[in-house]
Design a protein around this motif. Sequence first.
Motif, PDB file in Angstrom:
ATOM      1  N   LYS A 240      10.497   1.835   1.907  1.00 43.84           N
ATOM      2  CA  LYS A 240      10.189   0.587   1.229  1.00 43.84           C
ATOM      3  C   LYS A 240       8.767   0.601   0.667  1.00 43.84           C
ATOM      4  CE  LYS A 240      13.368  -2.391   3.800  1.00 43.84           C
ATOM      5  NZ  LYS A 240      13.512  -3.597   4.668  1.00 43.84           N
ATOM      6  N   TRP A 241       8.633  -0.073  -0.483  1.00 44.28           N
ATOM      7  CA  TRP A 241       7.341  -0.274  -1.126  1.00 44.28           C
ATOM      8  C   TRP A 241       6.801  -1.660  -0.783  1.00 44.28           C
ATOM      9  CZ3 TRP A 241       4.784   3.366  -3.974  1.00 44.28           C
ATOM     10  CH2 TRP A 241       5.516   4.454  -4.479  1.00 44.28           C
ATOM     11  N   SER A 242       5.488  -1.790  -0.746  1.00 43.59           N
ATOM     12  CA  SER A 242       4.844  -3.084  -0.582  1.00 43.59           C
ATOM     13  C   SER A 242       3.509  -3.054  -1.312  1.00 43.59           C
ATOM     14  CB  SER A 242       4.623  -3.412   0.899  1.00 43.59           C
ATOM     15  OG  SER A 242       3.792  -2.438   1.506  1.00 43.59           O
ATOM     16  N   VAL A 243       2.971  -4.244  -1.602  1.00 44.25           N
ATOM     17  CA  VAL A 243       1.648  -4.336  -2.209  1.00 44.25           C
ATOM     18  C   VAL A 243       0.613  -4.206  -1.106  1.00 44.25           C
ATOM     19  CG1 VAL A 243       0.040  -5.765  -3.511  1.00 44.25           C
ATOM     20  CG2 VAL A 243       2.477  -5.776  -4.094  1.00 44.25           C
ATOM     21  N   GLU A 244      -0.271  -3.213  -1.220  1.00 41.09           N
ATOM     22  CA  GLU A 244      -1.287  -2.966  -0.201  1.00 41.09           C
ATOM     23  C   GLU A 244      -2.526  -3.821  -0.426  1.00 41.09           C
ATOM     24  OE1 GLU A 244      -3.500  -1.160   2.961  1.00 41.09           O
ATOM     25  OE2 GLU A 244      -1.351  -1.334   2.528  1.00 41.09           O
TER      26      GLU A 244
END
Length: 366
Positions: A240-244
Motif C-alpha cells: 500500500k501507498w500513503s502520503v508520508e
Amino acid sequence: MKTFFRLCFFSFLSVCVPSLSSAQKSGTHIPDYPIRQGVSAPFAGFVDSVLIVAGGCNFPDKPAAEGGKKVYYSQIYSLTPGNTSKQWQEQTPLPIPVAYGASIETKDGLVCIGGMNNDSTSTAVFRIEISHSNPETVLISNLPSLSVGIDNAAAARIGNILYITGGNQPQQKKALYMLSMEQPESWKKLPDYPGKQRVQPTLVGTDNFLYLAGGFAFDSTTKTCTLSTDILRYDPSTQKWSVETSIPPYPDNTPRCLVGSSGVAYGNYLIFTGGVYAPLFKEAMEGKQDDQYLKHEPTWYQFHDDLIIYHTTDKSWKIIPHVAGMAKAGGVLLRKGNTLYMICGEIKPGIRTAEIPVISLSDLLK
C-alpha cells in the motif's frame, strides 16, 4: 506529452544550519568526467569501491539555445576514488546509447534500467559487474527486460528486491514494478502510486519502505504542468501507498518540486538535492517563457543547491542551504560511506558539466 518532454525537459530545464565549506574541503577529489562537457541523466553507482558511470547525454557541438543536437552515449567509465594514481578508465560500452534511465547499486553490480535515446524508449535491463579475474575491467550481463519501455523514472532497492516507478510509462500509467534478485525471472507489476503522474521523481529505499518524492505531470490538452510537492511511502509488507510528508518550501514559501533532483538514504535520513526551480520550470513547460529562456546565465534558473534532509523516524526536516556543486538537474547523487558524490548533470537547461563535487558527511547530521 512524451514527445514534447523528450525535446524540452532537460533542454528547458525546518532548520537552517551553517554552510558546508569545511566539510566540502575535506572531501576526496574526483577528476572531471572524461566525456567532453559532461553528461546529464547517466546511470551511476558504486560497485564495491569502484565508481561506475554509463550512458547519459549532452549537446557536444552547439548548446541547445543555438539549436544544438542532443547526443546519447553508450560509454562506460570507471574510477576508484581516493586512488590518486588512477584516472577514469573507459570500459566495454553499453549495448545501446541511452540516458534518462534509472540505476540501482547491488552487491553484484550496478543495475541499469530502461531509459531512452533518439530512436526509442528502452525496456532493457543490464547489470555492470566487476570482473573477478581482472578488477580493472567490468562485465555487462542482461537481466529480465521490463514489460514496457520506461524513461525518466526512478529506481531503488529494498534488500534483494529492485523497484522502478514514475517517469514516462505507456498511457501515462503510474505502475510500480519489482524484480527479485534471488529469482530474477520477470518484473512483477505492483499497485500504482496514487495521485498525478510523476515524471522525473526521486525514489529512495530504506530497510522497510520506498519513498517517492516530487515529480511532475503535464497535460498536453490543457498545457498544464502539475508539480508534486510531497513524498509518498510504499510499504512492501502491505503493498500500500500513503502520503508520508510535504516537501518543505523555500523561505519565501515558494514550493520545492524535486524535479530532476536526486536522493540517497543514510541511516534514518533521506537526503535530497539538485533539480529545477518550480516556478520557472512550470512556466517553461506551459509555454509561458519567451525566446530568451535558454540564453540566461546558470544562476538565473535557480536550480536547487540546498541539501534537504528528512528524518524518517522523527518526521522532521533539516535544510543545509547553498551547498557548492549541488545546483544541477539530471545529476546522480551517490553515497559511499560518509561521503556524497554528485555525478555530472546540467547547470542550466542544455549545458552539462563534467565536474563531480564530493562532500564529506562529517558533522553534517549533528
